[in-house]
Design a protein around this motif. Structure first.
Motif, PDB file in Angstrom:
ATOM      1  N   LYS A   6       0.841  -1.197   0.000  1.00 23.05           N
ATOM      2  CA  LYS A   6       0.000   0.000   0.000  1.00 23.05           C
ATOM      3  C   LYS A   6       0.876   1.247   0.000  1.00 23.05           C
ATOM      4  CE  LYS A   6      -3.613   2.622   2.166  1.00 23.05           C
ATOM      5  NZ  LYS A   6      -4.590   2.796   3.243  1.00 23.05           N
ATOM      6  N   GLN A   7       1.943   1.224   0.802  1.00 21.95           N
ATOM      7  CA  GLN A   7       2.825   2.383   0.842  1.00 21.95           C
ATOM      8  C   GLN A   7       3.456   2.626  -0.529  1.00 21.95           C
ATOM      9  OE1 GLN A   7       2.927   4.606   3.322  1.00 21.95           O
ATOM     10  NE2 GLN A   7       4.053   5.777   1.763  1.00 21.95           N
ATOM     11  N   LEU A  12       3.719   5.908  -5.505  1.00 18.92           N
ATOM     12  CA  LEU A  12       3.643   6.019  -6.965  1.00 18.92           C
ATOM     13  C   LEU A  12       2.511   6.955  -7.382  1.00 18.92           C
ATOM     14  CD1 LEU A  12       4.562   5.151  -9.805  1.00 18.92           C
ATOM     15  CD2 LEU A  12       2.961   3.241  -9.650  1.00 18.92           C
ATOM     16  N   LEU A  13       1.355   6.806  -6.755  1.00 17.64           N
ATOM     17  CA  LEU A  13       0.212   7.657  -7.124  1.00 17.64           C
ATOM     18  C   LEU A  13       0.495   9.127  -6.838  1.00 17.64           C
ATOM     19  CD1 LEU A  13      -2.824   5.476  -5.944  1.00 17.64           C
ATOM     20  CD2 LEU A  13      -2.212   6.043  -8.300  1.00 17.64           C
ATOM     21  N   LEU A  14       1.178   9.393  -5.736  1.00 21.45           N
ATOM     22  CA  LEU A  14       1.520  10.788  -5.426  1.00 21.45           C
ATOM     23  C   LEU A  14       2.476  11.353  -6.475  1.00 21.45           C
ATOM     24  CD1 LEU A  14       1.928  10.715  -1.533  1.00 21.45           C
ATOM     25  CD2 LEU A  14       0.183  11.971  -2.820  1.00 21.45           C
ATOM     26  N   GLN A  15       3.407  10.534  -6.916  1.00 22.07           N
ATOM     27  CA  GLN A  15       4.341  10.986  -7.958  1.00 22.07           C
ATOM     28  C   GLN A  15       3.583  11.340  -9.237  1.00 22.07           C
ATOM     29  OE1 GLN A  15       7.319   7.902  -8.419  1.00 22.07           O
ATOM     30  NE2 GLN A  15       7.836   7.925  -6.232  1.00 22.07           N
ATOM     31  N   LEU A  16       2.679  10.458  -9.626  1.00 24.83           N
ATOM     32  CA  LEU A  16       1.917  10.669 -10.863  1.00 24.83           C
ATOM     33  C   LEU A  16       1.005  11.881 -10.730  1.00 24.83           C
ATOM     34  CD1 LEU A  16       0.944   6.926 -11.421  1.00 24.83           C
ATOM     35  CD2 LEU A  16       2.492   8.248 -12.878  1.00 24.83           C
ATOM     36  N   GLY A  52      -7.255  17.148 -15.254  1.00 27.60           N
ATOM     37  CA  GLY A  52      -8.174  16.017 -15.129  1.00 27.60           C
ATOM     38  C   GLY A  52      -7.421  14.738 -14.782  1.00 27.60           C
ATOM     39  N   HIS A  53      -6.223  14.564 -15.349  1.00 25.26           N
ATOM     40  CA  HIS A  53      -5.426  13.372 -15.058  1.00 25.26           C
ATOM     41  C   HIS A  53      -4.950  13.398 -13.602  1.00 25.26           C
ATOM     42  CE1 HIS A  53      -4.347  13.390 -19.645  1.00 25.26           C
ATOM     43  NE2 HIS A  53      -5.626  13.208 -19.403  1.00 25.26           N
ATOM     44  N   ALA A  54      -4.471  14.564 -13.164  1.00 24.57           N
ATOM     45  CA  ALA A  54      -4.038  14.693 -11.771  1.00 24.57           C
ATOM     46  C   ALA A  54      -5.205  14.379 -10.842  1.00 24.57           C
ATOM     47  CB  ALA A  54      -3.508  16.108 -11.512  1.00 24.57           C
ATOM     48  N   ALA A  55      -6.380  14.904 -11.169  1.00 23.69           N
ATOM     49  CA  ALA A  55      -7.564  14.681 -10.329  1.00 23.69           C
ATOM     50  C   ALA A  55      -7.892  13.195 -10.217  1.00 23.69           C
ATOM     51  CB  ALA A  55      -8.752  15.451 -10.902  1.00 23.69           C
ATOM     52  N   MET A  56      -7.695  12.451 -11.319  1.00 26.79           N
ATOM     53  CA  MET A  56      -7.950  11.006 -11.285  1.00 26.79           C
ATOM     54  C   MET A  56      -7.023  10.292 -10.305  1.00 26.79           C
ATOM     55  SD  MET A  56     -10.402  10.432 -13.082  1.00 26.79           S
ATOM     56  CE  MET A  56     -10.200   8.791 -12.401  1.00 26.79           C
ATOM     57  N   TYR A  57      -5.744  10.675 -10.337  1.00 24.10           N
ATOM     58  CA  TYR A  57      -4.787  10.043  -9.424  1.00 24.10           C
ATOM     59  C   TYR A  57      -5.087  10.421  -7.973  1.00 24.10           C
ATOM     60  CZ  TYR A  57      -1.886   9.159 -13.616  1.00 24.10           C
ATOM     61  OH  TYR A  57      -1.401   8.743 -14.824  1.00 24.10           O
ATOM     62  N   TYR A  58      -5.398  11.697  -7.733  1.00 23.20           N
ATOM     63  CA  TYR A  58      -5.742  12.100  -6.360  1.00 23.20           C
ATOM     64  C   TYR A  58      -7.003  11.363  -5.898  1.00 23.20           C
ATOM     65  CZ  TYR A  58      -2.326  15.965  -6.485  1.00 23.20           C
ATOM     66  OH  TYR A  58      -1.180  16.713  -6.548  1.00 23.20           O
ATOM     67  N   GLN A  59      -7.918  11.140  -6.839  1.00 19.69           N
ATOM     68  CA  GLN A  59      -9.148  10.405  -6.524  1.00 19.69           C
ATOM     69  C   GLN A  59      -8.822   8.968  -6.101  1.00 19.69           C
ATOM     70  OE1 GLN A  59     -12.217  11.866  -6.621  1.00 19.69           O
ATOM     71  NE2 GLN A  59     -12.989   9.966  -5.708  1.00 19.69           N
ATOM     72  N   LEU A  61      -6.160   8.028  -4.684  1.00 23.41           N
ATOM     73  CA  LEU A  61      -5.582   8.134  -3.336  1.00 23.41           C
ATOM     74  C   LEU A  61      -6.689   8.331  -2.301  1.00 23.41           C
ATOM     75  CD1 LEU A  61      -2.539  10.290  -4.351  1.00 23.41           C
ATOM     76  CD2 LEU A  61      -2.346   8.175  -3.033  1.00 23.41           C
ATOM     77  N   GLU A  62      -7.675   9.131  -2.669  1.00 27.08           N
ATOM     78  CA  GLU A  62      -8.816   9.340  -1.765  1.00 27.08           C
ATOM     79  C   GLU A  62      -9.491   8.008  -1.474  1.00 27.08           C
ATOM     80  OE1 GLU A  62     -11.423  12.678  -2.725  1.00 27.08           O
ATOM     81  OE2 GLU A  62     -13.147  11.595  -1.910  1.00 27.08           O
ATOM     82  N   GLU A  63      -9.640   7.188  -2.528  1.00 30.18           N
ATOM     83  CA  GLU A  63     -10.278   5.879  -2.352  1.00 30.18           C
ATOM     84  C   GLU A  63      -9.457   4.948  -1.465  1.00 30.18           C
ATOM     85  OE1 GLU A  63     -11.034   4.718  -6.414  1.00 30.18           O
ATOM     86  OE2 GLU A  63     -12.435   6.399  -6.654  1.00 30.18           O
ATOM     87  N   LEU A  64      -8.161   5.211  -1.362  1.00 30.10           N
ATOM     88  CA  LEU A  64      -7.306   4.394  -0.480  1.00 30.10           C
ATOM     89  C   LEU A  64      -7.321   4.926   0.961  1.00 30.10           C
ATOM     90  CD1 LEU A  64      -4.161   3.932  -2.773  1.00 30.10           C
ATOM     91  CD2 LEU A  64      -5.779   2.137  -2.102  1.00 30.10           C
ATOM     92  N   GLY A  65      -8.118   5.981   1.186  1.00 29.84           N
ATOM     93  CA  GLY A  65      -8.247   6.516   2.542  1.00 29.84           C
ATOM     94  C   GLY A  65      -7.190   7.536   2.926  1.00 29.84           C
ATOM     95  N   LEU A  66      -6.606   8.196   1.921  1.00 32.62           N
ATOM     96  CA  LEU A  66      -5.531   9.153   2.201  1.00 32.62           C
ATOM     97  C   LEU A  66      -6.038  10.570   2.447  1.00 32.62           C
ATOM     98  CD1 LEU A  66      -2.279   8.717   1.946  1.00 32.62           C
ATOM     99  CD2 LEU A  66      -3.781   6.807   1.414  1.00 32.62           C
ATOM    100  N   GLY A  67      -7.359  10.769   2.454  1.00 36.19           N
ATOM    101  CA  GLY A  67      -7.920  12.118   2.587  1.00 36.19           C
ATOM    102  C   GLY A  67      -8.517  12.550   1.265  1.00 36.19           C
ATOM    103  N   SER A  68      -9.190  13.689   1.266  1.00 38.36           N
ATOM    104  CA  SER A  68      -9.893  14.114   0.054  1.00 38.36           C
ATOM    105  C   SER A  68      -8.909  14.514  -1.041  1.00 38.36           C
ATOM    106  CB  SER A  68     -10.822  15.285   0.354  1.00 38.36           C
ATOM    107  OG  SER A  68     -10.084  16.491   0.355  1.00 38.36           O
TER     108      SER A  68
END
Ligand code: ZN
Lengths: 261, 167
Positions: A6-7, A12-16, A52-59, A61-68
């Motif tokens: 998970k880490q 990786l998602l934060l990088q993207l 829009g691509h950045a928003a998808m990756y942040y989304q 992360l949100e689904e993994l419970g990292l915050g909004s």
């Protein structure tokens, strides 16, 4: 998903996400300043897609419970950011609201090199072990096709233009390559990302990037400047340019983090 | 027709009234953005969960479309709650646009996205049908459209970009 994986996924998602977030912001700063009206439309369209691509990756992360997603995009400090240094660099001297003296050659060189790298990464992500990430990659890839076509056209045209244009492009490409060392890096904990099969190895991707850009450069008679490794943005090593960008990007959100815009 | 069949038909009809916010000649059904819906009993009525495929990821029209779906479906007799979810699997591709959708786009002056067998982008002028056209700008007023010029009838027009998983 077990904790080490998970880490790795979060890293990786934060990088993207951070990459496209900053890339989009620097692109949006050209609004009204691009060389002609068609380019103004194109640049803003690409910046909008990329946000829009950045928003998808942040989304994801949100689904993994990292915050909004909004919080992840706007409240993380400079040293917590994992974007490549390449996308945080200013477009040139001056501020957008005052007297910007932005460098279009730098924009073209950066956008082409970055977009080609993004294409290589997205192709690799289509085979990611994290299925939701693979689905997002398939979708992003369709839009990326047009971005890459656009920047490759500019890159080739400016290099095939006047002596002055060529000199400016050479100078711009040198700046871009000096910051390119962390683009394919996964940071200190990169081994975990590769072991979890979230994406293929750094060097495999870098080799593919070389293989893709070499015929273009050979066609133009351009020698690729050396790649620099001064900072690794994946490990939170950034320039002051990032602080300024984050302050502007977060200005509205941070006024009232509970407001619905 | 059973009550459930009627409800199903009414929901589909309601969805067909949801137009693209910028192109009022095509609905979300015409564009192939609609994927499916589920109905569950809720509060003496029915809760409807609609699944939609976004066309382009940064498209600012998505939120409008979502609100318009909620408004339209909530107006259907017996529906007490409507939810809309966007999914990326399957990805939206331009071959999801129906024949009626292509006609609607043309009526609006937009060339529908077409690809040859080899994946080449084919653009016919929506006004005169000529293929003697030049690309003015790959990026148009919205993420999904390009600006093209017809050399036959000398009209500028927009063309919807083809997108496929093969790119
Ligand atoms: Zn025509």
């Amino acid at each position: 998903m077990e904790t080490p994986n998970k880490q790795a996924l979060v890293d990786l998602l934060l990088q993207l996400a951070d990459d496209d977030f900053l890339y989009s912001y620097r692109g949006s700063e050209w609004l009204g300043l691009a060389p002609h009206i068609e380019e103004d439309v194109a640049s803003s369209s690409i910046a909008q897609d990329s946000m829009g691509h950045a928003a998808m990756y942040y989304q994801l992360l949100e689904e993994l419970g990292l915050g909004s997603a909004d919080m992840l995009a706007h409240t993380r400090l400079s040293h917590e950011r994992k974007n490549t240094v390449l996308v945080e660099r200013v477009n040139g001297p001056g501020y957008y609201m005052e007297t910007p003296e932005y460098d279009w050659a730098y924009a073209v060189a950066r956008n082409y090199c970055y977009t080609l790298a993004k294409k290589i990464r997205i192709d690799a992500l289509k085979k990611s072990s994290h299925a939701p990430l693979a689905s997002v990659a398939v979708k992003i890839n369709m839009e990326l096709y047009y971005h890459l076509m656009h920047w490759q056209t500019w890159f080739t045209q400016l290099y095939s233009s006047t002596e002055t244009a060529r000199d400016k492009m050479d100078a711009a490409l040198a700046l871009v390559m000096a910051d390119f060392g962390d683009v394919f890096s996964y940071g200190k904990n990169g081994a975990a990302i590769e072991e979890a099969r979230l994406i293929e190895g750094e060097n495999i991707l870098l080799d593919r990037w070389y293989a893709a850009i070499t015929p273009v450069l050979v066609g133009l008679g351009v020698t690729l400047p050396e790649i620099g490794h001064e900072r690794n943005g994946r490990d939170g090593e950034h320039t002051p340019d990032l602080n300024d960008a984050l302050a502007t990007l977060g200005e509205v959100y941070l006024l009232d983090t509970t407001a619905v815009w | 027709m059973s009550g459930m069949d009627r409800l199903h038909d009414d929901i589909m009809r309601a969805l067909d009234t949801v137009k693209d916010p910028e192109i009022d000649t095509v609905s979300i059904l015409d564009l192939g953005m609609f994927e499916s819906f589920e109905v569950a009993e809720h509060d003496g009525g029915y809760a409807v969960n609609v699944t939609v495929l976004p066309t382009f990821l940064g498209c600012p029209a998505l939120e409008f479309i979502k609100q318009n779906i909620i408004k339209a479906v909530s107006g259907v007799d017996g529906v007490s709650r409507t939810e809309v979810g966007f999914v990326f699997e399957p990805p939206w591709t331009s071959d999801r646009i129906t024949e009626r959708g292509e006609a609607g786009l043309k009526a609006f002056g937009i060339a529908p996205p077409r690809q040859s067998e080899e994946g080449e982008w084919q653009i016919d002028c929506p006004y005169c049908g000529s293929t003697y056209v030049t690309m003015e700008n790959l990026f148009g007023p919205t993420a999904c459209r390009s600006i093209v010029y017809c050399k036959s009838c000398k009209n500028p027009f927009e063309a919807m970009k083809p997108v496929s998983t093969l790119m």
